[in-house]
Design a protein around this motif. Sequence first.
Motif, PDB file in Angstrom:
ATOM      1  N   VAL A  93     -19.033  19.402  12.684  1.00 33.08           N
ATOM      2  CA  VAL A  93     -17.669  19.945  12.786  1.00 33.08           C
ATOM      3  C   VAL A  93     -17.123  20.358  11.426  1.00 33.08           C
ATOM      4  CG1 VAL A  93     -17.175  18.573  14.841  1.00 33.08           C
ATOM      5  CG2 VAL A  93     -16.565  17.670  12.579  1.00 33.08           C
ATOM      6  N   LEU A  94     -17.938  20.214  10.381  1.00 32.28           N
ATOM      7  CA  LEU A  94     -17.440  20.408   9.024  1.00 32.28           C
ATOM      8  C   LEU A  94     -16.882  21.807   8.812  1.00 32.28           C
ATOM      9  CD1 LEU A  94     -17.078  19.404   6.136  1.00 32.28           C
ATOM     10  CD2 LEU A  94     -19.460  20.027   5.680  1.00 32.28           C
ATOM     11  N   SER A 114     -23.199  16.135   3.878  1.00 33.19           N
ATOM     12  CA  SER A 114     -24.248  16.871   3.168  1.00 33.19           C
ATOM     13  C   SER A 114     -24.144  18.377   3.322  1.00 33.19           C
ATOM     14  CB  SER A 114     -25.625  16.419   3.666  1.00 33.19           C
ATOM     15  OG  SER A 114     -25.807  16.797   5.028  1.00 33.19           O
ATOM     16  N   ALA A 115     -23.359  18.866   4.288  1.00 40.54           N
ATOM     17  CA  ALA A 115     -23.223  20.301   4.557  1.00 40.54           C
ATOM     18  C   ALA A 115     -24.569  20.933   4.914  1.00 40.54           C
ATOM     19  CB  ALA A 115     -22.582  21.024   3.380  1.00 40.54           C
ATOM     20  N   GLU A 116     -25.351  20.208   5.676  1.00 39.96           N
ATOM     21  CA  GLU A 116     -26.647  20.715   6.129  1.00 39.96           C
ATOM     22  C   GLU A 116     -26.774  20.502   7.633  1.00 39.96           C
ATOM     23  OE1 GLU A 116     -29.759  18.925   3.922  1.00 39.96           O
ATOM     24  OE2 GLU A 116     -29.112  19.745   1.994  1.00 39.96           O
ATOM     25  N   LEU A 117     -27.260  21.521   8.323  1.00 35.91           N
ATOM     26  CA  LEU A 117     -27.482  21.447   9.767  1.00 35.91           C
ATOM     27  C   LEU A 117     -28.962  21.654  10.057  1.00 35.91           C
ATOM     28  CD1 LEU A 117     -24.447  23.516  11.127  1.00 35.91           C
ATOM     29  CD2 LEU A 117     -24.735  21.028  11.186  1.00 35.91           C
ATOM     30  N   GLU A 118     -29.490  20.871  10.964  1.00 32.83           N
ATOM     31  CA  GLU A 118     -30.904  20.964  11.312  1.00 32.83           C
ATOM     32  C   GLU A 118     -31.209  22.323  11.919  1.00 32.83           C
ATOM     33  OE1 GLU A 118     -34.255  18.513  13.943  1.00 32.83           O
ATOM     34  OE2 GLU A 118     -32.177  17.774  13.795  1.00 32.83           O
ATOM     35  N   GLY A 119     -32.304  22.909  11.474  1.00 33.46           N
ATOM     36  CA  GLY A 119     -32.761  24.166  12.042  1.00 33.46           C
ATOM     37  C   GLY A 119     -32.263  25.401  11.322  1.00 33.46           C
ATOM     38  N   GLU A 120     -31.312  25.258  10.399  1.00 37.15           N
ATOM     39  CA  GLU A 120     -30.820  26.429   9.676  1.00 37.15           C
ATOM     40  C   GLU A 120     -31.871  26.901   8.675  1.00 37.15           C
ATOM     41  OE1 GLU A 120     -26.033  26.536   9.564  1.00 37.15           O
ATOM     42  OE2 GLU A 120     -27.009  25.412   7.965  1.00 37.15           O
ATOM     43  N   ARG A 121     -32.021  28.214   8.557  1.00 36.30           N
ATOM     44  CA  ARG A 121     -33.016  28.766   7.648  1.00 36.30           C
ATOM     45  C   ARG A 121     -32.397  29.706   6.612  1.00 36.30           C
ATOM     46  NH1 ARG A 121     -35.208  25.122   9.353  1.00 36.30           N
ATOM     47  NH2 ARG A 121     -37.181  24.948  10.526  1.00 36.30           N
ATOM     48  N   ASP A 122     -31.617  30.658   7.047  1.00 38.15           N
ATOM     49  CA  ASP A 122     -31.102  31.685   6.136  1.00 38.15           C
ATOM     50  C   ASP A 122     -29.604  31.510   5.873  1.00 38.15           C
ATOM     51  OD1 ASP A 122     -33.625  32.934   5.929  1.00 38.15           O
ATOM     52  OD2 ASP A 122     -33.294  33.932   7.847  1.00 38.15           O
ATOM     53  N   ASP A 123     -28.801  31.653   6.899  1.00 35.55           N
ATOM     54  CA  ASP A 123     -27.348  31.535   6.755  1.00 35.55           C
ATOM     55  C   ASP A 123     -26.980  30.055   6.803  1.00 35.55           C
ATOM     56  OD1 ASP A 123     -24.679  32.093   6.585  1.00 35.55           O
ATOM     57  OD2 ASP A 123     -24.447  32.582   8.710  1.00 35.55           O
ATOM     58  N   LEU A 124     -26.949  29.412   5.646  1.00 34.18           N
ATOM     59  CA  LEU A 124     -26.800  27.966   5.580  1.00 34.18           C
ATOM     60  C   LEU A 124     -25.335  27.554   5.596  1.00 34.18           C
ATOM     61  CD1 LEU A 124     -29.470  27.163   2.836  1.00 34.18           C
ATOM     62  CD2 LEU A 124     -29.754  27.171   5.325  1.00 34.18           C
ATOM     63  N   LEU A 125     -25.090  26.377   6.182  1.00 35.30           N
ATOM     64  CA  LEU A 125     -23.729  25.854   6.264  1.00 35.30           C
ATOM     65  C   LEU A 125     -23.113  25.703   4.878  1.00 35.30           C
ATOM     66  CD1 LEU A 125     -21.336  24.543   7.735  1.00 35.30           C
ATOM     67  CD2 LEU A 125     -22.616  22.366   7.683  1.00 35.30           C
ATOM     68  N   ARG A 126     -23.848  25.142   3.928  1.00 38.81           N
ATOM     69  CA  ARG A 126     -23.261  24.924   2.599  1.00 38.81           C
ATOM     70  C   ARG A 126     -22.899  26.236   1.922  1.00 38.81           C
ATOM     71  NH1 ARG A 126     -28.653  23.132   1.775  1.00 38.81           N
ATOM     72  NH2 ARG A 126     -29.908  24.551   0.504  1.00 38.81           N
ATOM     73  N   ASP A 127     -23.684  27.293   2.176  1.00 42.22           N
ATOM     74  CA  ASP A 127     -23.362  28.594   1.587  1.00 42.22           C
ATOM     75  C   ASP A 127     -22.110  29.182   2.218  1.00 42.22           C
ATOM     76  OD1 ASP A 127     -25.604  28.381  -0.024  1.00 42.22           O
ATOM     77  OD2 ASP A 127     -26.891  29.494   1.363  1.00 42.22           O
ATOM     78  N   ARG A 128     -21.962  29.005   3.519  1.00 50.89           N
ATOM     79  CA  ARG A 128     -20.771  29.531   4.191  1.00 50.89           C
ATOM     80  C   ARG A 128     -19.514  28.813   3.696  1.00 50.89           C
ATOM     81  NH1 ARG A 128     -24.253  28.860   8.657  1.00 50.89           N
ATOM     82  NH2 ARG A 128     -22.947  27.230   9.598  1.00 50.89           N
ATOM     83  N   ILE A 129     -19.626  27.499   3.549  1.00 56.71           N
ATOM     84  CA  ILE A 129     -18.466  26.728   3.070  1.00 56.71           C
ATOM     85  C   ILE A 129     -18.124  27.118   1.642  1.00 56.71           C
ATOM     86  CG2 ILE A 129     -17.749  24.407   2.383  1.00 56.71           C
ATOM     87  CD1 ILE A 129     -19.213  23.368   4.867  1.00 56.71           C
ATOM     88  N   ALA A 130     -19.137  27.264   0.805  1.00 55.52           N
ATOM     89  CA  ALA A 130     -18.894  27.651  -0.584  1.00 55.52           C
ATOM     90  C   ALA A 130     -18.205  29.007  -0.648  1.00 55.52           C
ATOM     91  CB  ALA A 130     -20.209  27.685  -1.358  1.00 55.52           C
ATOM     92  N   HIS A 131     -18.672  29.947   0.150  1.00 58.21           N
ATOM     93  CA  HIS A 131     -18.077  31.285   0.165  1.00 58.21           C
ATOM     94  C   HIS A 131     -16.611  31.225   0.599  1.00 58.21           C
ATOM     95  CE1 HIS A 131     -17.717  35.604   0.729  1.00 58.21           C
ATOM     96  NE2 HIS A 131     -17.243  35.379   1.939  1.00 58.21           N
ATOM     97  N   GLN A 201     -23.277  18.407  -4.709  1.00 63.49           N
ATOM     98  CA  GLN A 201     -23.993  19.684  -4.723  1.00 63.49           C
ATOM     99  C   GLN A 201     -23.306  20.757  -5.557  1.00 63.49           C
ATOM    100  OE1 GLN A 201     -24.343  20.765  -0.593  1.00 63.49           O
ATOM    101  NE2 GLN A 201     -25.855  19.169  -0.135  1.00 63.49           N
ATOM    102  N   GLU A 202     -22.068  20.522  -5.960  1.00 61.34           N
ATOM    103  CA  GLU A 202     -21.317  21.486  -6.780  1.00 61.34           C
ATOM    104  C   GLU A 202     -21.277  22.860  -6.107  1.00 61.34           C
ATOM    105  OE1 GLU A 202     -22.800  21.432 -10.794  1.00 61.34           O
ATOM    106  OE2 GLU A 202     -22.394  19.302 -11.053  1.00 61.34           O
ATOM    107  N   LEU A 203     -20.889  22.883  -4.842  1.00 60.03           N
ATOM    108  CA  LEU A 203     -20.855  24.148  -4.110  1.00 60.03           C
ATOM    109  C   LEU A 203     -19.899  25.146  -4.745  1.00 60.03           C
ATOM    110  CD1 LEU A 203     -20.905  23.050  -0.343  1.00 60.03           C
ATOM    111  CD2 LEU A 203     -22.812  23.578  -1.877  1.00 60.03           C
TER     112      LEU A 203
END
Length: 715
Positions: A93-94, A114-131, A201-203
Amino acid sequence: MLAHANLLSLHDVDQHRLAPLLAPRSIALVGASRRRNTVGNDMVRNIIASGYDGAVYPVNPGYATLYGFRCYAGLTALPEPVDLAILSVPNRVLENVVDEAIAAGARALVIFASAELEGERDDLLRDRIAHKAREAGVPLCGANCMGFFNLSHPVRAFSAFHADPLTAGGLTCIAQSGSLLQALLFNDERLKFNLAVSAGQELVTTAADFMDYALDQPETRCVALVLEAIRDPRTFVAALEKANRRGIPVIVLKLGRTEAGAQFALSHTGAIAGNAEVYEALFRRYGVISVRDLNELAQTAILLSTIRKPLRPGGLAAILDSGGERELIVDVASDLNVPFAQISAATTQVLAENLDLGLSPVNPVDAWGTGKDFEAIFENCLTALMADPDTGIGMFVADLAEELDLHDAYIDICQSVARTSDKPLVLMTNYSAWSHRKHALRLSREGVAVLDGTTTALRAVRHAMDYRDFAARAPIQQDEHCENPRAAHWRALLASRTSALSEDEGYALLSDYGIRVPAYRIVNSRQEAIIAASEIGFPLVAKTAMPGILHKSDVGGVMLGIADADAAGRAYDDLSARLGPRVLLTEMARGQAEMAFGLVSDAQFGSFAMIAFGGIWIEILKDSQLAMAPVDRAVAARRIASLKMSDVLNGVRGAPPCDTAALIDAYVNLGALARDLGAQIAELDINPVLVGEDGVIAVDSLIVPAPAVEAQHVH
């Protein structure tokens, strides 16, 4: 004036872009919980324990109230936009919660997950949050962090509950490892923090950003960093420059020091100068104290954040109650290059007048004799040592135990001497497992640091001396005329090449930068070789100059000691028959020491100039030093003196001393080359560089343009 300066500093803190994160006026606790041993519960209890006096809004639809606070169903239900939203929610839900926080006007975030979801490969949760956070201009601690303690504000936005209060002080610690931060925070009361940050992680917000904030706090006296990586090089360097301007020492424990520096090295330089050496050169440039483990970091931080008086020029003056311990400290100090003060005749006289019969009036001084009047003896001797003109810092050595009345007397002596001296005093225990907590805290209140373990404590003293010496140096002299007049020519040539420069091109480049090379000619026939040899003079060296042969001696492509024209013809015949018709003839240079120059290009921090003892043994000796480009004469002299074999340059076994002034000049010129052309050169290896009593000459070089390495990787 001091009060005005502090008001200005506090104003700077209030205006700092990280103030909503680290000094918030209101906080939302998203995922707050009453259930013990959960992050949601720990974060609420930490806020309460911190004494935070701003508005607190727990957010959890499952509660009406929590620990006396009204609870809210969501961030949009809060009565005001908050400065800081601390998110204790699972990864699934992050993203939705981050969206809600930004929409509700939260000005900063802490993310424990951790901002990580199982199965993600390209469009990562941590990258979306950082953006999303960057787009909204929202600073973010984390993800995958433990949060922070700000004891100056005060607020604890931390994921692990710690009930005991912490004593505020002047140490800022920023760590990319939460476990290592906890070890420092909760285990040693001598470490008194004003700010402690688990950066995760210093996003969005990096260790450099947190350091910049800390350097604006009037309480900050020392900054300690635990770093796996530097994610924002420009801001990091700017923060180091700011620390230098403000006279605040920075200690770094760099993790992952053994990472290889060059995976596709074609030259010796890449083989012997790796990632760790680049960081060490960067740290030297900015006076950073580099430590090897957590104990060394802690002891150095205790010393620098506890003492209230600056180290003076000079060495260490020490007093002990044991002859055996004196031998130990002298041995270890020698290993670590910690100098002892060369005490004056007047100081020696005071020691002689006070010491019992049979004790030597020398530094370090064993002052324990019969034990009669020991307090007066120790105080008088230590006072005299501290007052000596060559003493920079004083040390009382005793393995403290709280149950010994004798050691209470030692503490009294240290306190008395510390109050009257204008120099820092430390107490060192040789055995770190002794129980002396009360003694240590009592002394720290007087500005006397208690350091544990002979080696670690003396390393801390050495670091303090190094920082003192760095702060006293003149600023590095930047070359005001900017770049070499031939730099544009060489940049264009290097950018156009997908192969290494030929040796004659390398000679031309080095000559343009003031690095002396032998007289040389390129020949393509036997007759040309004979004519060129006569023009250059004998003896000569003949080398294959065929393209693609990088290490000539490996293929028998170098012939030495050519004494006459006939020998020059024969050498040409041999080389051309085996390797090809293009041959380089050079004068045969001589020197007493074989050295090497190199260039290391780092993607984060730019170009570094390397000097080493070498010749054919370069990769075995690995006696090298690295300096960040450009290099001024003072830096060049220090790096050359730091080589393990530097005594060779002074002349050995009857040989005259080498021309070190010329070697310094050549190293400075190499730094200018690195400054101007480092971005265009993938590898530069000048080996050997012969150094003698009449100068320096670069005999052989390998220069690989950046496009050549890029082409190699493509193919």
